[in-house]
Design a protein around this motif. Structure first.
Motif, mmCIF file in Angstrom:
data_model
loop_
_atom_site.group_PDB
_atom_site.id
_atom_site.type_symbol
_atom_site.label_atom_id
_atom_site.label_comp_id
_atom_site.label_asym_id
_atom_site.label_seq_id
_atom_site.Cartn_x
_atom_site.Cartn_y
_atom_site.Cartn_z
ATOM 1 N N MET A 1 -11.632 12.300 -6.625
ATOM 2 C CA MET A 1 -10.634 11.561 -7.404
ATOM 3 C C MET A 1 -9.241 11.951 -6.924
ATOM 4 O O MET A 1 -8.968 13.121 -6.717
ATOM 5 C CB MET A 1 -10.803 11.920 -8.890
ATOM 6 N N PRO A 2 -8.365 10.988 -6.773
ATOM 7 C CA PRO A 2 -6.997 11.323 -6.351
ATOM 8 C C PRO A 2 -6.306 12.061 -7.488
ATOM 9 O O PRO A 2 -6.718 11.951 -8.648
ATOM 10 C CB PRO A 2 -6.357 9.968 -6.091
ATOM 11 N N PRO A 3 -5.199 12.794 -7.176
ATOM 12 C CA PRO A 3 -4.488 13.537 -8.207
ATOM 13 C C PRO A 3 -4.103 12.623 -9.370
ATOM 14 O O PRO A 3 -4.206 12.994 -10.522
ATOM 15 C CB PRO A 3 -3.249 14.059 -7.487
ATOM 16 N N SER A 4 -3.643 11.414 -9.071
ATOM 17 C CA SER A 4 -3.365 10.445 -10.122
ATOM 18 C C SER A 4 -3.760 9.081 -9.579
ATOM 19 O O SER A 4 -3.770 8.861 -8.377
ATOM 20 C CB SER A 4 -1.889 10.482 -10.503
ATOM 21 N N PRO A 5 -4.102 8.155 -10.488
ATOM 22 C CA PRO A 5 -4.585 6.853 -10.004
ATOM 23 C C PRO A 5 -3.519 6.145 -9.173
ATOM 24 O O PRO A 5 -2.336 6.186 -9.504
ATOM 25 C CB PRO A 5 -4.868 6.078 -11.293
ATOM 26 N N LEU A 6 -3.929 5.491 -8.110
ATOM 27 C CA LEU A 6 -3.015 4.619 -7.379
ATOM 28 C C LEU A 6 -2.679 3.433 -8.283
ATOM 29 O O LEU A 6 -3.499 3.022 -9.083
ATOM 30 C CB LEU A 6 -3.689 4.104 -6.092
ATOM 31 N N PRO A 7 -1.463 2.878 -8.138
ATOM 32 C CA PRO A 7 -1.096 1.745 -9.002
ATOM 33 C C PRO A 7 -1.670 0.408 -8.499
ATOM 34 O O PRO A 7 -1.279 -0.645 -8.993
ATOM 35 C CB PRO A 7 0.434 1.750 -8.936
ATOM 36 N N PHE A 8 -2.564 0.487 -7.522
ATOM 37 C CA PHE A 8 -3.214 -0.732 -7.003
ATOM 38 C C PHE A 8 -4.593 -0.328 -6.507
ATOM 39 O O PHE A 8 -4.834 0.847 -6.219
ATOM 40 C CB PHE A 8 -2.385 -1.334 -5.860
ATOM 41 N N PRO A 10 -6.988 0.219 -3.779
ATOM 42 C CA PRO A 10 -6.818 0.362 -2.325
ATOM 43 C C PRO A 10 -7.794 -0.504 -1.522
ATOM 44 O O PRO A 10 -7.477 -0.921 -0.400
ATOM 45 C CB PRO A 10 -7.062 1.854 -2.072
ATOM 46 N N ILE A 42 -18.375 9.014 -5.744
ATOM 47 C CA ILE A 42 -18.097 9.207 -7.172
ATOM 48 C C ILE A 42 -19.352 9.648 -7.917
ATOM 49 O O ILE A 42 -19.357 10.650 -8.634
ATOM 50 C CB ILE A 42 -17.552 7.903 -7.810
#
Lengths: 180, 180
Positions: A1-8, A10, A42
């Motif tokens: 999981m990325p540190p915080s969600p991407l705003p789109f 990918p 995941i």
């Protein structure tokens, strides 16, 4: 999981690039593959997390369950490799790990002393049942998918697996295959 | 791929065991996860095979394409890790391999000398385009799936990825994220 969600998304973003550069018909196969690879990361990540308290990984769990559900609770290592679709060296490592944990024993094949069997122990059966209840309770890491989404994934990927030669329901049954 | 197809679908067979021992509601999540993991093995195996003549793997190809589609053709290694969702040590290995092949160069960040950028070379752009055409031509290893099956997989797994926090379209956009 990325540190915080991407705003789109990918993968959708990659799809837009593909459509612009390579044509609309190239988009879905690329998006499907990246989606499958990421979904595997995941779900296996979640399963590994849940299995860690048992010193198990998803791969070790799979090997243990193959023995749990085999008719005799024992299988030749080579056959485990075919069924798990991993190389024999990796089967050996998995069985080594399960043996260290006391969940599996190596025993000589009763009719062919050159063949080594992996045999599930009583403790192995206990841990197989306990971990399976844990994984079932967490929906095998598939949250938040519902019944319809799960069935869509299963059906589409069955066609892929059949096409790749994993199985062929029209092939003559080999008596040996019924073992597991 | 096993030496010869099994005469039955091993995942469906596991599903029957699950239904008998753990209840019908436990079947679909388990079948979906094993299907996803196996589908990832199949498709990545096919992609790795097609990329081998270029000394690339699917992981190296993904890293190369991330740079290919970045606005400046260059990204900090840390950011590549976030976008590829792999650990920094693995990004370093991927960039090392791409650098050895002459497809990427390491350059200091113009505004922050402590940050190293991976920058795609002209040869990197050429190979990115050539390999993408090869992978597009083979449907990214998704044969024999059709448009409907691909869309079903993409849609269901998007819900899984969103649920896992990979992306959130409602989150405020970080100007930095537009780079790639």
């Amino acid at each position: 999981m990325p540190p915080s969600p991407l705003p789109f998304d990918p993968i959708r973003e990659a799809g837009r690039q593909w459509e612009a550069h390579w044509g609309a018909e190239t988009v879905a196969p690329m998006e499907a593959v990246i989606s499958i690879v990421r979904a595997a990361q995941i779900t296996v990540g979640r399963l590994n997390g849940a299995l860690e308290p048992f010193d198990l990984t998803y791969a070790r769990y799979e090997a243990l369950m193959l023995l749990f559900y085999s008719r005799e609770g024992a299988l030749p290592l080579g056959k485990m490799g075919v069924r798990l679709q991993v190389h024999l060296t990796n089967v050996t490592k998995l069985v080594d790990a399960l043996e260290r944990l006391g969940l599996v024993e190596r025993t000589p094949h009763p009719e062919d002393r050159r063949t080594t069997l992996a045999t599930i122990t009583a403790e192995g059966r206990r841990v197989a049942a306990e971990t399976t209840q844990v994984l079932n309770a967490m929906g095998f890491g598939t949250e938040p998918l519902g019944a319809e989404e799960l069935d869509a994934v299963i059906d589409a990927l069955r066609a892929l697996r059949r096409g790749a030669g994993d199985f062929d329901e029209t092939a003559p049954a080999d008596a040996d295959d019924a073992d597991a």
